[in-house]
Design an enzyme around this catalytic site. Structure first.
Site, PDB file in Angstrom:
ATOM      1  N   LYS A 113       0.846  -1.200   0.000  1.00 11.75           N
ATOM      2  CA  LYS A 113       0.000   0.000   0.000  1.00 11.75           C
ATOM      3  C   LYS A 113       0.881   1.251   0.000  1.00 11.75           C
ATOM      4  O   LYS A 113       2.086   1.167   0.311  1.00 11.75           O
ATOM      5  CB  LYS A 113      -0.900  -0.011   1.237  1.00 11.75           C
ATOM      6  CG  LYS A 113      -0.145   0.025   2.567  1.00 11.75           C
ATOM      7  CD  LYS A 113      -1.064  -0.240   3.745  1.00 11.75           C
ATOM      8  CE  LYS A 113      -0.304  -0.168   5.066  1.00 11.75           C
ATOM      9  NZ  LYS A 113      -1.160  -0.525   6.217  1.00 11.75           N
ATOM     10  N   TYR A 154      13.693  31.388   8.397  1.00 14.46           N
ATOM     11  CA  TYR A 154      12.434  31.999   8.849  1.00 14.46           C
ATOM     12  C   TYR A 154      12.419  32.170  10.371  1.00 14.46           C
ATOM     13  O   TYR A 154      12.813  31.262  11.114  1.00 14.46           O
ATOM     14  CB  TYR A 154      11.254  31.124   8.453  1.00 14.46           C
ATOM     15  CG  TYR A 154      10.852  31.240   7.005  1.00 14.46           C
ATOM     16  CD1 TYR A 154      10.569  32.494   6.448  1.00 14.46           C
ATOM     17  CD2 TYR A 154      10.755  30.122   6.212  1.00 14.46           C
ATOM     18  CE1 TYR A 154      10.189  32.598   5.116  1.00 14.46           C
ATOM     19  CE2 TYR A 154      10.373  30.214   4.880  1.00 14.46           C
ATOM     20  CZ  TYR A 154      10.091  31.462   4.333  1.00 14.46           C
ATOM     21  OH  TYR A 154       9.718  31.572   3.034  1.00 14.46           O
TER      22      TYR A 154
HETATM   23  C1  LIG Z   1      -0.552  -1.668   6.746  1.00 12.42           C
HETATM   24  C2  LIG Z   1      -1.204  -2.914   7.178  1.00 12.42           C
HETATM   25  C3  LIG Z   1      -0.450  -4.085   7.337  1.00 12.42           C
HETATM   26  C4  LIG Z   1       1.062  -4.084   7.242  1.00 12.42           C
HETATM   27  O1  LIG Z   1       1.546  -3.678   8.506  1.00 12.42           O
HETATM   28  P1  LIG Z   1       3.123  -3.552   8.761  1.00 12.42           P
HETATM   29  O2  LIG Z   1       3.226  -3.278  10.208  1.00 12.42           O
HETATM   30  O3  LIG Z   1       3.556  -2.416   7.913  1.00 12.42           O
HETATM   31  O4  LIG Z   1       3.728  -4.842   8.359  1.00 12.42           O
HETATM   32  C5  LIG Z   1      -1.112  -5.253   7.641  1.00 12.42           C
HETATM   33  N1  LIG Z   1      -2.446  -5.269   7.783  1.00 12.42           N
HETATM   34  C6  LIG Z   1      -3.213  -4.169   7.672  1.00 12.42           C
HETATM   35  C7  LIG Z   1      -4.687  -4.271   7.869  1.00 12.42           C
HETATM   36  C8  LIG Z   1      -2.610  -2.950   7.368  1.00 12.42           C
HETATM   37  O5  LIG Z   1      -3.356  -1.858   7.250  1.00 12.42           O
END
Ligand SMILES: *Cc1c(COP(=O)(O)O)cnc(C)c1O
Length: 385
Positions: free
Chosen positions: A48, A270
């Site tokens: 993702k 800044y």
């Molecule tokens: C992002 C996500 C994962 C992966 O988690 P990590 O800690 O990055 O391995 C797994 N399951 C769900 C439902 C997620 O949203």
């Protein structure tokens, strides 16, 4: 489709003298193997958010070639990106609105998570016969069905299955505190998940994929493994449990675009948030918070210049940041390492996260689109996706 045995990577030829984000897929390959060795179950590569900012298609291909057997994303639009790239591996999408294009998911062979009765109705009424994973909230009041509605959801899913509208292939949950393995919240999550699977079976469902663990629980708690782990952070070298040496895969560099000599007491940037305490050289880097350098790290962060750590001074601006180069200075045009694996003394993503009071995930997913990227292929692929 991609040529057999070759890893297709987007390697944009870089204009010299620009910032550069390098992604080392060999590190992703090694991390995948490390994670795969930790579980007897299947490994789902969660790619993702563009593979946690590392390039979703590249991370997916690399992970599939080194021990992962499936892919996972949140939205269906992320799933389409992977399918459009020619990836045919089993793929699950778990975070969609009720009016998402579930029929297209059926056509494109994308499994979908069902976290509520409303989602089930939408999926069941769609034209296709979707493969679904019922999603239970294992105790974080975030995504997934609440325990109170779980039995109803399972029975409704079974009815839809009998009618030929869906095929229930999985039950999924997610742990809220897995990075703290001793936290009671994990036991609660495991218990609730086991109960959810029993309820599903009691309703006549036969979910063959039962998955609860993400990276941290994969590395620390075999009781959470079940038939599959969904790992994202670990692929790119982030271990939220801090128990395992995984390899960071990103290196961010930038050239000094300008160097100036200044006197002691010179206000910088800044708000004049910093004043030099000594006569020194100030170097300018063309990277700022629009490129993912967190503004919260202002006046705390460091970068590597000529093999030495030098402090970021003053506020991080949208497009630029000033580095105190010290009396010796450096030349305009020289390359500075903002972060990397740390092997040469450069700051790591974990250090940047600490400077900004955040987690590594936020740093790696936040690198801005205008930073040119270079992807270094994994040297060896066992098997094509
Ligand atoms: C992002 C996500 C994962 C992966 O988690 P990590 O800690 O990055 O391995 C797994 N399951 C769900 C439902 C997620 O949203």
């Amino acid at each position: 489709m991609n040529g057999a045995g070759r890893l297709a990577v987007r390697t944009r030829d870089l204009v010299p003298g620009t910032p550069q984000l390098s992604v080392d897929l060999a590190a992703v390959a090694r991390n995948t193997r490390t994670l795969a060795e930790r579980t007897a179950g299947e490994l789902m590569a969660v790619v993702k958010a563009d593979g946690f900012g590392h390039g979703g298609v590249d991370v997916a291909r690399t992970a599939l070639a080194h021990g992962a057997t499936r892919l996972g994303v949140t939205s269906l639009s992320e799933a389409w990106t992977l399918r459009d790239a020619g990836l045919v591996a089993p793929l699950l999408s778990w975070l969609n609105p009720v009016d998402a294009d579930f029929p297209a998911a059926a056509v494109r062979d994308v499994d979908v998570a069902v976290p509520s009765l409303a989602h089930l109705a939408a999926v069941a009424e769609g034209a296709g016969r979707n493969r679904v994973h019922l999603h239970v909230d294992a105790g974080m009041a975030r995504d997934g069905a609440e325990p109170e509605e779980w039995a109803t959801l399972c029975r409704a899913a079974r009815r839809a299955e009998v009618r030929g509208q869906v095929e229930v292939v999985g039950v999924m949950g997610h742990l809220g505190c897995a990075e703290e393995p001793a936290d009671d919240c994990n036991a609660l999550g495991r218990t609730r998940f086991a109960w959810a699977v029993e309820v599903a079976r009691g309703a006549g469902l036969r979910p063959r994929d039962r998955h609860l663990a993400a990276t941290a629980a994969t590395l620390t708690d075999p009781r959470a493994h079940h038939t599959m782990s969904r790992v994202g952070a670990g692929l790119v070298g982030i271990d939220p449990s801090r128990t395992t040496d995984l390899e960071p895969a990103m290196t961010l560099t930038a050239p000094l675009t300008q160097v100036r000599r200044v006197r002691a007491g010179t206000p910088v940037g800044y708000g004049h948030a910093h004043r030099t305490t000594h006569a020194t050289h100030l170097g300018l880097l063309p990277l700022g918070y629009a490129d993912g350098l967190p503004r919260a790290a202002s006046d705390r962060a460091e970068v590597l210049v000529r093999g030495t750590r030098r402090p970021v001074v003053g506020r991080i601006s949208m497009d630029q940041v000033v580095v105190d180069l010290g009396p010796a200075g450096a030349e305009a045009g020289e390359s500075v390492t903002v972060f990397g694996p740390g092997a040469d003394g450069e700051p790591t993503v974990a250090e940047w996260a600490a400077w900004a009071d955040t987690i590594e995930h936020e740093i790696v997913t936040g690198i801005g689109a205008r930073v040119p990227r270079r992807t270094l292929a994994a040297p060896y692929l066992r098997r094509l996706a």
